[in-house]
Design an enzyme around this catalytic site. Sequence first.
Site, PDB file in Angstrom:
ATOM      1  N   SER A   1       0.805  -1.153  -0.066  1.00 14.76           N
ATOM      2  CA  SER A   1       0.170  -0.051   0.044  1.00 14.76           C
ATOM      3  C   SER A   1       0.785   1.215   0.010  1.00 14.76           C
ATOM      4  O   SER A   1       2.078   1.136   0.233  1.00 14.76           O
ATOM      5  CB  SER A   1      -0.860   0.100   1.262  1.00 14.76           C
ATOM      6  OG  SER A   1      -1.556   1.208   1.281  1.00 14.76           O
ATOM      7  N   SER A   2       0.309   2.319  -0.412  1.00 18.91           N
ATOM      8  CA  SER A   2       1.046   3.794  -0.480  1.00 18.91           C
ATOM      9  C   SER A   2       1.428   4.097   0.936  1.00 18.91           C
ATOM     10  O   SER A   2       2.160   5.205   0.987  1.00 18.91           O
ATOM     11  CB  SER A   2       0.282   4.606  -1.280  1.00 18.91           C
ATOM     12  OG  SER A   2      -0.862   4.854  -0.642  1.00 18.91           O
ATOM     13  N   CYS A   3       0.796   3.632   1.852  1.00 21.34           N
ATOM     14  CA  CYS A   3       0.900   4.222   3.366  1.00 21.34           C
ATOM     15  C   CYS A   3       2.329   3.618   3.782  1.00 21.34           C
ATOM     16  O   CYS A   3       2.994   4.270   4.880  1.00 21.34           O
ATOM     17  CB  CYS A   3      -0.135   3.758   4.280  1.00 21.34           C
ATOM     18  SG  CYS A   3      -0.102   2.063   4.727  1.00 21.34           S
TER      19      CYS A   3
ATOM     20  N   TYR B   1       0.073  -0.952  10.016  1.00 24.69           N
ATOM     21  CA  TYR B   1      -0.267  -1.641   8.815  1.00 24.69           C
ATOM     22  C   TYR B   1       0.984  -1.341   7.682  1.00 24.69           C
ATOM     23  O   TYR B   1       1.335  -2.262   7.089  1.00 24.69           O
ATOM     24  CB  TYR B   1      -1.494  -0.978   8.347  1.00 24.69           C
ATOM     25  CG  TYR B   1      -1.898  -1.636   6.924  1.00 24.69           C
ATOM     26  CD1 TYR B   1      -1.875  -0.775   5.648  1.00 24.69           C
ATOM     27  CD2 TYR B   1      -2.306  -2.750   6.578  1.00 24.69           C
ATOM     28  CE1 TYR B   1      -2.163  -1.170   4.569  1.00 24.69           C
ATOM     29  CE2 TYR B   1      -2.819  -3.381   5.377  1.00 24.69           C
ATOM     30  CZ  TYR B   1      -2.788  -2.320   4.348  1.00 24.69           C
ATOM     31  OH  TYR B   1      -3.121  -2.904   3.104  1.00 24.69           O
TER      32      TYR B   1
ATOM     33  N   LYS C   1       3.516  -3.876   5.902  1.00 20.86           N
ATOM     34  CA  LYS C   1       3.467  -4.267   4.386  1.00 20.86           C
ATOM     35  C   LYS C   1       4.938  -3.890   3.928  1.00 20.86           C
ATOM     36  O   LYS C   1       5.539  -4.529   2.882  1.00 20.86           O
ATOM     37  CB  LYS C   1       2.810  -2.913   3.830  1.00 20.86           C
ATOM     38  CG  LYS C   1       1.116  -3.520   3.993  1.00 20.86           C
ATOM     39  CD  LYS C   1       1.058  -4.681   3.168  1.00 20.86           C
ATOM     40  CE  LYS C   1      -0.598  -4.965   3.279  1.00 20.86           C
ATOM     41  NZ  LYS C   1      -0.690  -6.339   2.522  1.00 20.86           N
TER      42      LYS C   1
ATOM     43  N   HIS D   1     -12.605   2.792   3.942  1.00 21.64           N
ATOM     44  CA  HIS D   1     -11.692   4.129   3.328  1.00 21.64           C
ATOM     45  C   HIS D   1     -12.817   5.217   3.063  1.00 21.64           C
ATOM     46  O   HIS D   1     -13.991   5.088   3.180  1.00 21.64           O
ATOM     47  CB  HIS D   1     -11.177   3.740   2.365  1.00 21.64           C
ATOM     48  CG  HIS D   1      -9.937   2.671   2.426  1.00 21.64           C
ATOM     49  ND1 HIS D   1      -9.968   1.235   2.437  1.00 21.64           N
ATOM     50  CD2 HIS D   1      -8.701   2.981   3.034  1.00 21.64           C
ATOM     51  CE1 HIS D   1      -9.031   0.703   2.884  1.00 21.64           C
ATOM     52  NE2 HIS D   1      -8.321   1.625   3.253  1.00 21.64           N
TER      53      HIS D   1
HETATM   54  O1  GFB Z   1      -9.152   6.588   3.064  1.00 28.96           O
HETATM   55  P1  GFB Z   1      -8.993   6.953   4.756  1.00 28.96           P
HETATM   56  O2  GFB Z   1      -9.768   6.506   5.666  1.00 28.96           O
HETATM   57  O3  GFB Z   1      -7.305   6.297   4.779  1.00 28.96           O
HETATM   58  O4  GFB Z   1      -8.939   8.672   4.792  1.00 28.96           O
HETATM   59  P2  GFB Z   1      -6.029   7.127   4.598  1.00 28.96           P
HETATM   60  C1  GFB Z   1      -8.487   9.643   3.772  1.00 28.96           C
HETATM   61  C2  GFB Z   1      -8.801  10.677   4.162  1.00 28.96           C
HETATM   62  O5  GFB Z   1     -10.216  11.028   4.206  1.00 28.96           O
HETATM   63  C3  GFB Z   1      -8.474  11.275   5.748  1.00 28.96           C
HETATM   64  C4  GFB Z   1     -10.819  11.704   5.197  1.00 28.96           C
HETATM   65  O6  GFB Z   1      -8.043  12.497   5.753  1.00 28.96           O
HETATM   66  C5  GFB Z   1      -9.874  10.995   6.406  1.00 28.96           C
HETATM   67  O7  GFB Z   1      -9.979  11.643   7.583  1.00 28.96           O
HETATM   68  N1  GFB Z   1     -12.256  11.054   5.491  1.00 28.96           N
HETATM   69  C6  GFB Z   1     -13.109  11.954   5.379  1.00 28.96           C
HETATM   70  C7  GFB Z   1     -12.758  10.082   5.780  1.00 28.96           C
HETATM   71  N2  GFB Z   1     -14.491  11.600   5.514  1.00 28.96           N
HETATM   72  C8  GFB Z   1     -14.101  10.285   6.048  1.00 28.96           C
HETATM   73  C9  GFB Z   1     -15.019   9.238   6.288  1.00 28.96           C
HETATM   74  O8  GFB Z   1     -16.197   9.195   6.385  1.00 28.96           O
HETATM   75  N3  GFB Z   1     -14.200   7.795   6.337  1.00 28.96           N
HETATM   76  C10 GFB Z   1     -12.822   7.711   6.090  1.00 28.96           C
HETATM   77  N4  GFB Z   1     -12.325   6.681   6.335  1.00 28.96           N
HETATM   78  N5  GFB Z   1     -12.219   8.795   6.028  1.00 28.96           N
HETATM   79  C11 GFB Z   1      -5.261   4.592   4.437  1.00 28.96           C
HETATM   80  C12 GFB Z   1      -4.402   3.751   5.406  1.00 28.96           C
HETATM   81  O9  GFB Z   1      -5.033   6.010   4.959  1.00 28.96           O
HETATM   82  O10 GFB Z   1      -4.956   4.445   3.224  1.00 28.96           O
HETATM   83  C13 GFB Z   1      -4.565   2.188   5.179  1.00 28.96           C
HETATM   84  O11 GFB Z   1      -4.988   3.890   7.001  1.00 28.96           O
HETATM   85  C14 GFB Z   1      -4.326   1.979   3.762  1.00 28.96           C
HETATM   86  O12 GFB Z   1      -3.648   1.638   6.015  1.00 28.96           O
HETATM   87  C15 GFB Z   1      -4.993   3.036   3.069  1.00 28.96           C
HETATM   88  O13 GFB Z   1      -2.786   2.392   3.389  1.00 28.96           O
HETATM   89  C16 GFB Z   1      -4.846   2.931   1.219  1.00 28.96           C
HETATM   90  O14 GFB Z   1      -5.865   7.405   2.843  1.00 28.96           O
HETATM   91  O15 GFB Z   1      -5.629   8.328   5.347  1.00 28.96           O
END
Ligand code: GFB
Length: 314
Positions: free
Chosen positions: A110-112, A139, A143, A182
């Site tokens: 993953s890109s993280c 995570y 990875k 996500h």
């Molecule tokens: O997609 P996301 O949960 O993961 O959050 P990451 C991306 C951005 O969207 C963050 C915002 O800044 C969140 O605060 N966001 C806004 C929300 N509203 C929402 C919502 O309702 N739900 C969620 N989930 N986010 C992940 C990693 O990071 O990327 C994983 O935690 C993995 O491990 C994945 O690598 C690809 O992009 O921040």
Amino acid sequence: MTYDLRGKRVWVAGHRGMVGSALVRRLEAESCEVLTVSRTEVDLKDQSAVRAWMAREKPDAVFLAAAKVGGILANDSFPADFLYDNLMIEANIIEAAFRSGVEKLCFLGSSCIYPKYAEQPIVESSLLTGALEPTNEWYAIAKIAGIKLAQAYRKQHDCDFISAMPTNLYGPGDNFDLNSSHVMPALIRKAHAAKLNGDPEIVVWGTGMPKREFLHVDDCADACVHLMKDYSDFEHVNVGSGEDLTILELTKLVCELVGFKGAVSHDLSKPDGTPRKLMSAEKIRGLGWSPSISLRDGLAQTYEWFKSSEFSKQ
Ligand code: GFB
């Protein structure tokens, strides 16, 4: 072509997940035999069960798409699960692949994995050059260990094991649970519910200012098959669209496609995470691959899938 999939027995580990099911769909065009096994039959965290299954089934090739995945809140809330589960799954499968003589393995990360403040766009050599994003470092470490495992078996045993690092993925089969998902599926579900309920607004986590890159899962599956056939080297390969947008811009696009015309408010108690993680797509473009599904088209298709899923009825 460095590896011909035709006539091969190809195991998609994690075949029921969003990426795994996209790989099963994509492999239909490859004249190979796709192997799958349910988690009730083989617990991938159980080393002896994985070794026994692989010794018996003897896949020629493996797509390691099985993982415990989740959005920013899930990652931040369950660090032990995200670190332990993913370490065990990848270690068991990669080691058993070596033991049972798998010819080619593609590990999905993953890109993280990249530093929180890596120079953008992020090139593969940025790995391990700085501190990780705290919300998903667990995570990310798992990875990174997976990448290192694949490299170690290549170095010590000449195994043709490669690693692909997809960006934020979305598409059919995604997880739409609002606590563990996500951002993309969460926004689709929130906008859809608000439209049906006539709510005046939807709530977005954080400031909405972070930028994210998105790739449709069918493009990701196509890229992984391309790499399986045409790439054989030590370093991992970024798999992305090469374009990013702010969460707020994404929210506006989702609301437009869903048809929700209400306001957007912010829950600032939720984390923003890393400010940006746009990956360089130069390496994979140089290998002859580029995505074919635009964000707008991919989002529209995903919304249609969501409306037919059980998530839209809850
Ligand atoms: O997609 P996301 O949960 O993961 O959050 P990451 C991306 C951005 O969207 C963050 C915002 O800044 C969140 O605060 N966001 C806004 C929300 N509203 C929402 C919502 O309702 N739900 C969620 N989930 N986010 C992940 C990693 O990071 O990327 C994983 O935690 C993995 O491990 C994945 O690598 C690809 O992009 O921040």
